[in-house]
Write an enzyme that holds these catalytic residues in place. Sequence first.
Site, PDB file in Angstrom:
ATOM      1  N   SER A   1     -20.763 -57.726   8.575  1.00 17.10           N
ATOM      2  CA  SER A   1     -21.718 -58.470   7.762  1.00 17.10           C
ATOM      3  C   SER A   1     -22.208 -57.713   6.536  1.00 17.10           C
ATOM      4  O   SER A   1     -22.536 -58.330   5.525  1.00 17.10           O
ATOM      5  CB  SER A   1     -22.928 -58.877   8.620  1.00 17.10           C
TER       6      SER A   1
ATOM      7  N   HIS B   1     -19.091 -64.315  10.207  1.00 16.01           N
ATOM      8  CA  HIS B   1     -18.778 -64.335   8.782  1.00 16.01           C
ATOM      9  C   HIS B   1     -17.339 -64.739   8.477  1.00 16.01           C
ATOM     10  O   HIS B   1     -17.010 -64.940   7.310  1.00 16.01           O
ATOM     11  CB  HIS B   1     -19.052 -62.962   8.163  1.00 16.01           C
TER      12      HIS B   1
ATOM     13  N   LYS C   1     -23.306 -69.728   8.005  1.00 16.08           N
ATOM     14  CA  LYS C   1     -22.463 -69.182   6.939  1.00 16.08           C
ATOM     15  C   LYS C   1     -21.534 -70.284   6.427  1.00 16.08           C
ATOM     16  O   LYS C   1     -21.955 -71.149   5.683  1.00 16.08           O
ATOM     17  CB  LYS C   1     -21.674 -67.970   7.429  1.00 16.08           C
TER      18      LYS C   1
END
Length: 422
Positions: free
Chosen positions: A183, A211, A242
């Site tokens: 991240s 992610h 995300k």
Amino acid sequence: MTDAFSKCRPPRELEIILASGLYPYHRPIEERLDDGEVVVGGRRVLMAGSNDYLALSTDARLKAAGVDAVRRLGSGNSGSRILNGTLTLHRTLEGELADFLGHETAMVVSTGFQANLALSPLFGRHDVLLADRHIHASLIEATRLGQAQLRRYRHNDTSHLGRLLEEVDPAAGRLILTEGMFSVTGDLCDLPGIAELARRHGARVILDSAHDVGLLGAGGRGAAEHHARQPAVDVQTLTFSKCFGTLGGAVAGPRQVIDYLRHSARAALFSASLPPSCTAAALAALDIIRTEPERRRRVLAAARRLRSGLAAIGFPLTPADTPTVPLQVGDALLCCRFWSELFDEGVMANAMLPPSVPSGKALIRLSVTAAHTDAHVDRLLEAVAVVADRLNVINRWGSEGREPSDALADPLAAASVTTPVT
């Protein structure tokens, strides 16, 4: 007599930052625009810190799905999944996610942080848990809730991981915990190496794909697909905050494991379920991820343009081809000044200070999305170049003689204090 609240004061480093007027956090956004920009304090600025990689949070289809769900099902469920909070929408999303990721089933929860906390029952007292030193704060909390013996291996160092696995008691269960795309640094885990070690040592692999699902791989299934190692992943967590452009999270894996977590993961058992609007938006996002690969191509092209430009400026970069890019600054106060001056130049980025990164390793985290055009990226690069030159950041790094590979945590440092944030 000691007042229990006497501890409630900021650390000295933060006090200095607050006194300097360079505090970079909790800036309210007044409006989020469709073109990768936001309005803050009446100013229109380029958003260069968002994890909304596919730019779906403002997509009309997600908005419409959320609005329709609110009209039909209300604003919230007022109950936990196990009691009265499960919707048909939840079951539908779970089935679609499991099919998409290649797992038997999935469990939808209310946040990505919660999805990782829900892993803790898998970390039993007779297990050894081997975790990358750069794992997210939510995974660190899950390890604290679990009862397994925790061993941390050096970031992305499969040789170190292999040595630790060799030391594990043969009678103990073995679990390897890592992120697909990290991240803070934006680099990918060495999943091929991890998969081979797991096979050799009979270990289970747990992958946090917060992610990377939606972003990487030919079909958007994440780092596991990117590395062609999806079958090696036993349990996978993800977030909808995300690439999915909304709120929520999920744990996917074998039915036996997920059913066990449904009845033992306190983070899910004792929390209200994901609201209808977010569930419907996540379903709409999944459909877009499946059918519009051009969004992934667009953001990855922007990432390559950004990384190439930053390298030309002189920043040491971690090897990756992802839209999250750390700019090494080092000193926390200098990092806040860098953030502030970037904001003055019309760019809103992320200042990452300890404990999100190790002490002395403060950085600016940049990210681009599918909404960013080449002109946006060039504008971002120009702002970074101006501020870096003004603050002499590049020469500072050069004078300290650090190589890009040294720019983050010392691999021998105790990483328990490093708790990356989203």
